[in-house]
Design an enzyme around this catalytic site. Structure first.
Site, mmCIF file in Angstrom:
data_model
loop_
_atom_site.group_PDB
_atom_site.id
_atom_site.type_symbol
_atom_site.label_atom_id
_atom_site.label_comp_id
_atom_site.label_asym_id
_atom_site.label_seq_id
_atom_site.Cartn_x
_atom_site.Cartn_y
_atom_site.Cartn_z
ATOM 1 N N VAL A 121 0.855 -1.198 0.000
ATOM 2 C CA VAL A 121 0.000 0.000 0.000
ATOM 3 C C VAL A 121 0.887 1.243 0.000
ATOM 4 O O VAL A 121 1.678 1.450 0.906
ATOM 5 C CB VAL A 121 -0.906 0.057 1.251
ATOM 6 C CG1 VAL A 121 -1.830 1.260 1.182
ATOM 7 C CG2 VAL A 121 -1.703 -1.228 1.398
ATOM 8 N N GLY A 176 5.855 6.416 -18.486
ATOM 9 C CA GLY A 176 6.019 5.261 -17.603
ATOM 10 C C GLY A 176 5.187 5.347 -16.331
ATOM 11 O O GLY A 176 5.352 4.538 -15.424
ATOM 12 N N GLU A 179 0.611 1.841 -17.135
ATOM 13 C CA GLU A 179 1.001 0.628 -17.846
ATOM 14 C C GLU A 179 0.324 0.581 -19.220
ATOM 15 O O GLU A 179 -0.625 1.317 -19.473
ATOM 16 C CB GLU A 179 0.606 -0.587 -17.025
ATOM 17 C CG GLU A 179 1.318 -0.574 -15.683
ATOM 18 C CD GLU A 179 1.224 -1.880 -14.944
ATOM 19 O OE1 GLU A 179 0.884 -2.888 -15.561
ATOM 20 O OE2 GLU A 179 1.500 -1.855 -13.735
ATOM 21 N N ASP A 190 -7.173 -1.056 -8.501
ATOM 22 C CA ASP A 190 -5.906 -1.089 -7.757
ATOM 23 C C ASP A 190 -6.067 -0.379 -6.413
ATOM 24 O O ASP A 190 -5.666 -0.895 -5.366
ATOM 25 C CB ASP A 190 -4.820 -0.414 -8.602
ATOM 26 C CG ASP A 190 -3.516 -0.228 -7.849
ATOM 27 O OD1 ASP A 190 -2.674 -1.143 -7.890
ATOM 28 O OD2 ASP A 190 -3.335 0.835 -7.210
ATOM 29 N N LYS A 194 -5.942 -1.782 -2.262
ATOM 30 C CA LYS A 194 -5.171 -1.142 -1.180
ATOM 31 C C LYS A 194 -6.090 -0.730 -0.031
ATOM 32 O O LYS A 194 -5.732 -0.863 1.144
ATOM 33 C CB LYS A 194 -4.418 0.065 -1.731
ATOM 34 C CG LYS A 194 -3.312 -0.354 -2.713
ATOM 35 C CD LYS A 194 -2.831 0.835 -3.514
ATOM 36 C CE LYS A 194 -1.733 0.427 -4.474
ATOM 37 N NZ LYS A 194 -1.425 1.493 -5.452
#
Ligand code: NAP
Length: 410
Positions: A121, A176, A179, A190, A194
């Site tokens: 996390v 970068g 993704e 995502d 977390k």
């Protein structure tokens, strides 16, 4: 008198990608410091990737396992096997913990070994350690923050440049920060993983990924950000875990914040997490939420804690229900016919749903007008019903758009 060299601690490394390779390098670089701090010199006893290493042999030759492969399979089996074989485990794998937390903590407890996961996390921000240790017996009311750097970069860029979502996403990919397949980040999945982990730690209750509701940033329009600026608001993708009505609510959603809120100035690919409780008022921590070296640094911190014999395994103590319908303030964007009385009609619909308006911006465009408002805190279900009713008005020129707002001004 010569002192005996201490027995090295053998670390089995599962995964040698962005974080795994950075961890191996950092471990070699900081081996003297680790030995000075813990009395044990660390060494890598084996590395597993798709093309090298054998898990059984690595486990046999290791005192501790560091899992940096990602994904739930085969990582889950390896982590469980390692703990059952009495090896402490350090992992950065949020999906594994969010989806299989109960099983992992049960096995860690039964085996009497540590399972540490600071890097899972907000990478290097020590939020897991802080909640588990510093606030271990504090009755935490709320943990919330920006726990996904990709979306924070995209929203910051959209607000700064006025560019659209697709254009900024492409820039994030070039740099970068996103993704090639950004869906996990931009959908909020995502961040949801977390928040499941943070909620479990903060409230000492089992929380699985399936119980976290999430909404992403794909539908955010440059218009929303431009109008919000006029209302003094900035947009973040927030993860919120809080106690509500005897239960807990764990959610991820785009949210406007007033200037002066501690999370408002967090820009770019950074993360920030706030913890609130009567006994601590509030604490905010911010920093890079990703990056090979930064994540590896958090992993190394966990290794050192284990070697130093700190902290017991996490314990689940209570079962708190998930509360689905909670209150929030909202931003509401309406495209309506530019004719007298429309604002009054809209106000009547909101009033019928017991919703009161805090501020409004009105702009004309051709035959249509834009009504952009912030409404005071109300039950989300009541607001959703009002949005449906507004959408059915003859004067409405497009589907209404809404975004959460944290009304609190600091
Ligand atoms: N990157 C970050 O900034 C960041 C931040 C926070 C947390 N994390 C977490 O850290 C973990 C690692 O991320 P990463 O970015 O380092 O990933 P990565 O660059 O894709 O590296 C993954 C590594 O694991 C190996 N691996 C994957 N599946 C495998 C399998 N089935 N069998 C054997 N080896 C396998 C890969 O082997 P090959 O080399 O053979 O492909 C590679 O060495 C993930 O859980 C991620 O969520 C990453």
């Amino acid at each position: 008198m010569s002192s005996e060299p201490s027995k090295p601690v053998r670390i089995g490394l599962l995964g040698h990608g962005t974080v795994g390779a950075a961890f191996a390098e950092l471990l070699a670089e900081r081996a003297d410091a680790v030995e000075a701090a813990t009395g044990r010199r660390p060494e890598i006893s084996g590395v597993l990737t798709r093309s090298q290493g054998d898990f059984g042999a690595i486990l046999e030759n290791s005192d501790l396992i560091v899992e940096l492969m990602g994904g739930t399979d085969p990582a889950r089996g390896f982590v469980l096997d390692a703990m059952r074989a009495s090896r402490p485990v350090v992992t950065a794998n949020k999906q594994l913990l969010a989806q299989h937390g109960d099983e992992l903590f049960d096995v860690a407890r039964a085996a009497g070994v540590q399972l540490r996961f600071e890097a899972a996390v907000a990478a290097v921000i020590p939020i897991v350690r802080t909640i588990q240790e510093s606030f271990g017996v504090t009755e935490i009311a709320k943990v919330f923050g920006i726990v996904n750097g990709t979306t924070n970069f995209i929203l910051s860029e959209m607000a700064a440049t006025g560019a659209g979502y697709d254009e900024v996403l492409a820039r994030a990919q070039e740099l970068g920060y996103a993704e090639a397949d950004p869906s996990d980040d931009v959908s909020g999945a995502d961040a949801a993983a977390k928040m499941a982990i943070l909620a479990r730690l903060a409230f000492h209750t089992p929380v699985s990924l399936a119980e976290v509701s999430y909404q992403g940033i794909e539908a955010i329009q440059p218009d929303d950000l431009a109008y919000a600026k006029e209302l003094g608001l900035s947009l973040k993708l927030l993860g919120v875990a809080e106690r509500r009505n005897g239960g807990i609510s764990v959610r991820v959603f785009p949210c406007f914040l007033y200037a002066g809120h501690p999370l408002a100035p967090i820009e770019g690919p950074f993360n920030a997490v706030m913890v609130e409780a009567p006994a601590i008022t509030e604490v905010t921590m911010s920093g890079p939420g990703a990056g090979g070296l930064q994540t590896a640094s958090a992993v190394l911190g966990d290794v050192v804690s284990i070697l130093a014999g700190e902290a017991p395994v996490h314990e689940t103590r209570t079962e708190l229900p998930i509360v689905a319908d909670v209150t929030s303030s909202f931003y509401l964007y309406l495209e309506v016919a530019d004719q007298p009385g429309v604002l009054a009609t809209v106000a009547t619909v909101l009033g019928d749903h017991d919703i009161s308006v805090k501020s409004v911006v009105q702009r004309g465009a051709d035959d249509d007008a834009r009504l952009v408002m912030v409404v005071h805190e109300c039950l989300e279900s009541r607001f959703a019903a009002a949005v449906v009713a507004l959408g059915e008005l003859d004067e409405m020129r497009a589907a209404p758009r809404s975004i959460h707002v944290i009304e609190e001004e600091f």
